[in-house]
Write a protein that holds these residues in place. Structure first.
Motif, PDB file in Angstrom:
ATOM      1  N   LYS A   9       0.937  -1.204  -0.028  1.00 47.66           N
ATOM      2  CA  LYS A   9       0.028   0.010   0.158  1.00 47.66           C
ATOM      3  C   LYS A   9       1.014   1.339   0.052  1.00 47.66           C
ATOM      4  O   LYS A   9       1.342   1.630   1.025  1.00 47.66           O
ATOM      5  N   GLU A  10       0.856   2.014  -1.141  1.00 51.92           N
ATOM      6  CA  GLU A  10       1.778   3.032  -1.341  1.00 51.92           C
ATOM      7  C   GLU A  10       1.086   4.147  -0.366  1.00 51.92           C
ATOM      8  O   GLU A  10       2.251   5.006   0.219  1.00 51.92           O
ATOM      9  N   THR A  49       4.169   7.008   6.375  1.00 52.78           N
ATOM     10  CA  THR A  49       5.441   6.833   7.098  1.00 52.78           C
ATOM     11  C   THR A  49       6.316   7.841   6.749  1.00 52.78           C
ATOM     12  O   THR A  49       6.974   8.395   7.903  1.00 52.78           O
ATOM     13  N   LEU A  50       6.656   8.247   5.682  1.00 57.56           N
ATOM     14  CA  LEU A  50       7.709   9.015   5.256  1.00 57.56           C
ATOM     15  C   LEU A  50       7.331  10.421   5.848  1.00 57.56           C
ATOM     16  O   LEU A  50       8.472  11.018   6.358  1.00 57.56           O
ATOM     17  N   ARG A  51       6.320  10.798   5.563  1.00 55.17           N
ATOM     18  CA  ARG A  51       5.833  12.194   5.831  1.00 55.17           C
ATOM     19  C   ARG A  51       6.197  12.438   7.368  1.00 55.17           C
ATOM     20  O   ARG A  51       6.569  13.305   8.166  1.00 55.17           O
ATOM     21  N   MET A  52       5.602  11.290   8.213  1.00 57.23           N
ATOM     22  CA  MET A  52       5.994  11.507   9.643  1.00 57.23           C
ATOM     23  C   MET A  52       7.286  11.404   9.967  1.00 57.23           C
ATOM     24  O   MET A  52       7.638  12.281  10.839  1.00 57.23           O
ATOM     25  N   LEU A  53       8.034  10.847   9.260  1.00 58.96           N
ATOM     26  CA  LEU A  53       9.526  10.705   9.564  1.00 58.96           C
ATOM     27  C   LEU A  53      10.302  12.186   9.209  1.00 58.96           C
ATOM     28  O   LEU A  53      11.067  12.411   9.743  1.00 58.96           O
ATOM     29  N   THR A 100      14.567   0.400   4.816  1.00 56.97           N
ATOM     30  CA  THR A 100      13.162  -0.616   4.828  1.00 56.97           C
ATOM     31  C   THR A 100      12.387   0.285   3.880  1.00 56.97           C
ATOM     32  O   THR A 100      11.698  -0.177   2.914  1.00 56.97           O
ATOM     33  N   LEU A 101      12.405   1.687   3.916  1.00 59.62           N
ATOM     34  CA  LEU A 101      11.622   2.370   3.083  1.00 59.62           C
ATOM     35  C   LEU A 101      12.157   2.997   1.803  1.00 59.62           C
ATOM     36  O   LEU A 101      11.072   3.893   1.347  1.00 59.62           O
ATOM     37  N   GLU A 102      12.933   2.563   1.247  1.00 58.57           N
ATOM     38  CA  GLU A 102      13.604   3.083   0.024  1.00 58.57           C
ATOM     39  C   GLU A 102      12.247   2.549  -0.900  1.00 58.57           C
ATOM     40  O   GLU A 102      12.058   1.514  -0.961  1.00 58.57           O
ATOM     41  N   PRO A 103      12.133   3.672  -1.681  1.00 57.77           N
ATOM     42  CA  PRO A 103      11.027   3.184  -2.599  1.00 57.77           C
ATOM     43  C   PRO A 103      11.331   2.347  -3.676  1.00 57.77           C
ATOM     44  O   PRO A 103      12.531   2.227  -4.102  1.00 57.77           O
ATOM     45  N   PRO A 104      10.539   1.341  -4.116  1.00 58.46           N
ATOM     46  CA  PRO A 104      10.686   0.510  -5.245  1.00 58.46           C
ATOM     47  C   PRO A 104      10.615   1.335  -6.380  1.00 58.46           C
ATOM     48  O   PRO A 104      10.624   2.487  -6.591  1.00 58.46           O
ATOM     49  N   SER A 107       5.961  11.358  -6.068  1.00 58.98           N
ATOM     50  CA  SER A 107       5.772  11.878  -4.793  1.00 58.98           C
ATOM     51  C   SER A 107       6.350  11.195  -3.641  1.00 58.98           C
ATOM     52  O   SER A 107       6.928  11.545  -2.880  1.00 58.98           O
ATOM     53  N   LEU A 108       6.090   9.625  -3.862  1.00 59.67           N
ATOM     54  CA  LEU A 108       6.964   8.960  -2.793  1.00 59.67           C
ATOM     55  C   LEU A 108       8.446   9.133  -3.014  1.00 59.67           C
ATOM     56  O   LEU A 108       9.065   9.009  -1.960  1.00 59.67           O
ATOM     57  N   ARG A 109       8.925   9.053  -4.164  1.00 58.76           N
ATOM     58  CA  ARG A 109      10.463   9.045  -4.430  1.00 58.76           C
ATOM     59  C   ARG A 109      10.773  10.479  -3.733  1.00 58.76           C
ATOM     60  O   ARG A 109      11.901  10.658  -3.076  1.00 58.76           O
ATOM     61  N   GLU A 110      10.121  11.349  -3.908  1.00 57.42           N
ATOM     62  CA  GLU A 110      10.467  12.936  -3.631  1.00 57.42           C
ATOM     63  C   GLU A 110      10.572  12.854  -2.052  1.00 57.42           C
ATOM     64  O   GLU A 110      11.341  13.529  -1.571  1.00 57.42           O
ATOM     65  N   LEU A 111       9.406  12.274  -1.358  1.00 57.80           N
ATOM     66  CA  LEU A 111       9.454  12.082   0.159  1.00 57.80           C
ATOM     67  C   LEU A 111      10.485  11.540   0.720  1.00 57.80           C
ATOM     68  O   LEU A 111      11.464  11.823   1.601  1.00 57.80           O
TER      69      LEU A 111
END
Length: 125
Positions: free
Chosen positions: A43-44, A50-54, A72-76, A82-86
């Motif tokens: 679930k993206e 999680t990244l925003r909170m961190l 662990t949180l390195e994007p696939p 947006s996920l890569r940017e976070l």
């Protein structure tokens, strides 16, 4: 429902209020290992929250735990920009934190750069 955006937003907002608790390995284990990281890969939105909170709490999380989270949180390879940017923002914040000198325990000097000013003599009435 537990991994819906509305719930995750409320949860992560409330967890930021408990920022000092992220210095505990047990607390981090419950929050991340016991809940958030159980479904972040499928679930993206969980990954994103999680990244925003961190981004807000990275300085409170134990450094050893933060290193594990970062791996662990390195994007696939196939994820949104947006996920890569976070993730990039988080890694940049961590790098800048490592480069900046650690905060000193002694208070900063109170020199405000004010120059003494003479007081004019009182005028006679």
């Amino acid at each position: 429902m537990a991994f819906g955006d509305l719930f995750l937003h409320l949860l992560t907002c409330h967890l930021t209020l408990l920022s000092d608790d992220f210095g505990s390995d047990d607390f981090c284990s419950v929050v991340f290992d016991g809940f958030l990281l159980t479904s972040f890969s499928s679930k993206e939105n969980v990954h994103r929250h999680t990244l925003r909170m961190l981004l807000h709490l990275h300085h409170k999380v134990l450094p050893s735990y933060m290193d594990t989270l970062l791996k662990t949180l390195e994007p696939p390879k196939q994820c949104s920009d947006s996920l890569r940017e976070l993730y990039t923002q988080l890694t940049e914040k961590l790098e800048s934190q490592k480069k900046s000198p650690p905060p000193s325990d002694e208070p900063p000097p109170l020199d405000l750069g004010l120059h003494p000013v003479g007081v004019p003599p009182p005028t006679p009435l």
